[in-house]
Design an enzyme around this catalytic site. Structure first.
Site, PDB file in Angstrom:
ATOM      1  N   GLY A 132      79.226 -61.686 111.954  1.00 20.86           N
ATOM      2  CA  GLY A 132      79.196 -61.020 110.803  1.00 20.86           C
ATOM      3  C   GLY A 132      78.384 -59.858 110.453  1.00 20.86           C
ATOM      4  O   GLY A 132      78.465 -58.848 110.945  1.00 20.86           O
ATOM      5  N   SER A 133      77.194 -60.454 110.151  1.00 23.42           N
ATOM      6  CA  SER A 133      76.071 -59.105 109.897  1.00 23.42           C
ATOM      7  C   SER A 133      75.363 -58.866 111.181  1.00 23.42           C
ATOM      8  O   SER A 133      74.718 -57.853 111.072  1.00 23.42           O
ATOM      9  CB  SER A 133      75.084 -59.836 108.832  1.00 23.42           C
ATOM     10  N   ILE A 158      89.114 -56.978 107.391  1.00 23.52           N
ATOM     11  CA  ILE A 158      88.811 -55.574 107.206  1.00 23.52           C
ATOM     12  C   ILE A 158      89.782 -55.044 105.863  1.00 23.52           C
ATOM     13  O   ILE A 158      90.754 -55.019 105.845  1.00 23.52           O
ATOM     14  CB  ILE A 158      89.752 -54.893 108.451  1.00 23.52           C
ATOM     15  N   THR A 159      88.596 -54.670 105.103  1.00 18.23           N
ATOM     16  CA  THR A 159      89.099 -53.946 103.771  1.00 18.23           C
ATOM     17  C   THR A 159      90.107 -52.641 104.246  1.00 18.23           C
ATOM     18  O   THR A 159      89.550 -51.760 105.111  1.00 18.23           O
ATOM     19  CB  THR A 159      87.955 -53.462 102.803  1.00 18.23           C
ATOM     20  N   GLN A 244      74.023 -45.829 102.133  1.00 16.22           N
ATOM     21  CA  GLN A 244      75.108 -45.410 101.115  1.00 16.22           C
ATOM     22  C   GLN A 244      75.977 -46.421 100.561  1.00 16.22           C
ATOM     23  O   GLN A 244      76.491 -46.843  99.706  1.00 16.22           O
ATOM     24  CB  GLN A 244      75.636 -44.219 101.395  1.00 16.22           C
ATOM     25  N   GLU A 245      76.558 -47.229 101.873  1.00 16.79           N
ATOM     26  CA  GLU A 245      77.383 -48.357 101.757  1.00 16.79           C
ATOM     27  C   GLU A 245      76.695 -49.574 100.820  1.00 16.79           C
ATOM     28  O   GLU A 245      77.508 -49.846  99.919  1.00 16.79           O
ATOM     29  CB  GLU A 245      77.825 -49.042 103.105  1.00 16.79           C
ATOM     30  N   GLN A 282      72.903 -68.679  67.025  1.00 11.09           N
ATOM     31  CA  GLN A 282      71.794 -67.993  67.866  1.00 11.09           C
ATOM     32  C   GLN A 282      71.982 -68.435  69.384  1.00 11.09           C
ATOM     33  O   GLN A 282      71.391 -67.376  70.345  1.00 11.09           O
ATOM     34  CB  GLN A 282      70.529 -69.125  67.593  1.00 11.09           C
ATOM     35  N   LEU A 340      81.195 -68.363  77.530  1.00  8.65           N
ATOM     36  CA  LEU A 340      81.206 -68.082  76.183  1.00  8.65           C
ATOM     37  C   LEU A 340      82.606 -67.614  75.833  1.00  8.65           C
ATOM     38  O   LEU A 340      82.945 -67.675  74.623  1.00  8.65           O
ATOM     39  CB  LEU A 340      80.200 -66.623  75.988  1.00  8.65           C
ATOM     40  N   THR A 368      75.080 -59.539 104.131  1.00  2.85           N
ATOM     41  CA  THR A 368      74.680 -60.610 103.103  1.00  2.85           C
ATOM     42  C   THR A 368      73.584 -60.582 102.507  1.00  2.85           C
ATOM     43  O   THR A 368      72.621 -59.586 102.904  1.00  2.85           O
ATOM     44  CB  THR A 368      74.831 -62.079 103.941  1.00  2.85           C
TER      45      THR A 368
END
Length: 386
Positions: A132-133, A158-159, A244-245, A282, A340, A368
C-alpha cells in the site's frame, strides 16, 4: 461560501461558469451514475470542451495556462456534486502534472492535448495487492529488453481504472537496488498495449460512481520512450508530487464537511420533534456550533497552505497535518450529521447517507493518515536517533 483571499473576479467567473455547467450536466444525472457505478466518458468530453480538464497545461498544448488555484475551484465544485467525481481532480492535479514536470517535449506533444479533450483519461498505478503506502517495496518489474521494457505485475485500487486509457505506473526497473527506492521508475502505459489487461471493476463501500479497478501486466511490452524522467528516480518524483496530491485530498474532505454541515442545518431547521424544530434544542445547537468551528479552522488552515503551495513553498509537514486532521474531522462530522438526521439519515435518498459512506476512504488513500503522522513526527525531528 466566502472566497479565498487570493481569489479574483476571474476566479469567481470561472467558478460561476463551472457551477452552471455542473447544474446542467452532472447534478441531474448523478444518482443514475451512482446506481450504474460509472461516470460516463461523455461527461469527461464535455468537461474538456468547456476547458475544465487540465486548465493548468500550457497553451501550446491546448491548455489555458492557469495555476493550481483554478484546480482548487474544480476540485471543490466536483466534490459538492459528489465524491464519485474525484477522478477528475486525480486526472487534472495529480497524474497530468507528472507529464508536465518530468516528460520530454515529445511526450508532452503526444499526450497532453488528449488529456485536455478526454481522448486520454489518466490514472496513477502505485498500489499493489501486497503493497500500500510502502512504495519502495513494490513488486511490479520493468526489465529492459532492447527498445522495450517488459512489465510484469499487478496493481489494485486504481481510480479511473475503468474509464482510464493512459496509466502512470510505478515499476521496479532495478529489483536489486539498495536502498530499494532507488530501483523505482515511472512508465506511461496505454490501454491496448500487448500484455496489459484490466481486471474487474471493484465494488466499494462508497464512491460508487467513481470507477476503481485492478490492472494486470504479463510480459507487457512498453516502449522505452514511455519512461517518465530518468530511470531510478521514480520514487523521488512521487515524493515531490505528493504534496499537491495530499492537498487535493484535504480540499475535497473540507468541501465535503462544509456540504454536510449545510445539509444538516437546513434539515434541523425544518424537522420538528416534540412540537418544535430540532434546531431549537440546545444539544443540536452545541453540535452544530462545534462542527462549524472545526470547519472554519480547517478552511483557514487550507487557505494558508494553498497560498504557500502556489508560491512554490515546501509545506509537506503542514500538508500532512491537513490531510490527516481534515479527513478525520470530516469523518467525525459525517457521523454527527447522520445522527442529527435521525432515521432519515440512514436512507439512501438523503445525501448525508452517501456522504457518510463516501468520506472514510479519504483517510486511507494518498497515504494513510498513519503515514501522515510518521511524516509529521520525522519532520519534527523525532526519528533523529535512528
Amino acid at each position: 461560501m466566502a472566497r479565498y483571499r487570493y481569489e479574483t473576479d476571474e476566479h469567481e467567473l470561472f467558478r460561476s461558469t463551472l457551477k452552471k455547467f455542473l447544474a446542467k450536466e452532472a447534478i441531474p444525472h448523478y444518482e443514475e451514475w451512482e446506481k450504474k457505478r460509472l461516470v460516463p466518458v461523455e461527461f469527461w468530453r464535455k468537461l474538456g470542451e468547456m476547458g475544465f480538464l487540465c486548465p493548468q497545461v500550457e497553451e501550446k498544448y491546448g491548455g489555458l495556462g492557469l495555476d493550481f488555484s483554478y484546480g482548487v475551484i474544480i476540485g471543490e465544485e466536483m466534490e459538492r456534486v459528489g465524491a464519485g467525481l474525484t477522478g477528475v481532480g486525480l486526472h487534472n492535479d495529480i497524474v497530468v502534472p507528472y507529464i508536465e514536470a518530468y516528460g520530454t517535449e515529445e511526450q508532452k506533444e503526444k499526450w497532453l492535448p488528449g488529456c485536455i479533450t478526454a481522448d486520454f483519461i489518466t490514472a496513477v498505478a502505485m498500489t499493489e495487492p501486497g503493497t500500500g503506502s510502502d512504495l519502495a517495496n513494490i513488486q511490479t518489474t520493468a526489465l529492459k529488453d532492447g527498445d522495450y521494457y517488459i512489465v510484469n505485475g499487478q496493481k489494485t485500487f486504481i481510480t479511473n481504472g475503468v474509464n482510464g486509457n493512459l496509466f502512470l505506473v510505478a515499476v521496479k526497473t532495478d529489483p536489486k537496488a539498495q536502498p530499494k527506492h532507488k530501483g523505482v521508475s515511472l512508465l506511461i502505459i496505454e490501454e491496448g498495449t500487448t500484455g496489459f489487461t484490466k481486471g474487474r471493476k471493484l465494488d466499494k463501500v462508497g464512491m460508487h460512481s467513481q470507477d476503481t479497478a485492478e490492472l494486470y501486466f504479463e510480459d507487457c511490452r512498453v516502449p522505452v520512450e514511455n519512461l517518465i524522467g530518468e530511470e531510478g528516480k521514480g520514487f523521488r518524483y512521487l515524493m515531490e508530487k505528493l504534496q499537491q496530491e495530499r492537498l487535493v485530498v484535504a480540499i475535497a474532505a473540507q468541501t465535503a464537511a462544509e456540504d454536510m454541515l449545510e445539509l444538516t442545518i437546513d434539515y434541523v431547521k425544518s424537522r420538528k420533534a416534540f412540537g418544535k424544530p430540532i434546531a431549537t434544542f440546545q444539544n443540536t445547537q452545541f453540535k452544530i456550533a462545534e462542527m462549524a468551528t472545526k470547519i472554519e479552522l480547517g478552511k483557514t488552515f487550507l487557505e494558508s497552505l494553498i497560498e504557500d503551495h502556489l508560491a512554490g513553498k515546501d509545506v509537506v509537514t503542514k500538508v500532512s497535518m491537513a490531510k490527516y486532521w481534515i479527513t478525520e474531522t470530516a469523518r467525525d462530522i459525517s457521523m454527527e450529521c447522520m445522527q442529527l438526521h435521525g432515521g432519515y439519515g440512514y436512507m439512501e435518498e438523503y445525501k448525508i447517507a452517501r456522504r457518510y459512506r463516501d468520506i472514510p476512504v479519504s483517510s486511507i488513500y494518498a497515504g494513510t493518515n498513519e503515514i501522515m503522522k510518521v511524516i509529521i513526527a520525522k519532520n519534527l525531528g523525532l526519528n533523529d536517533g535512528e
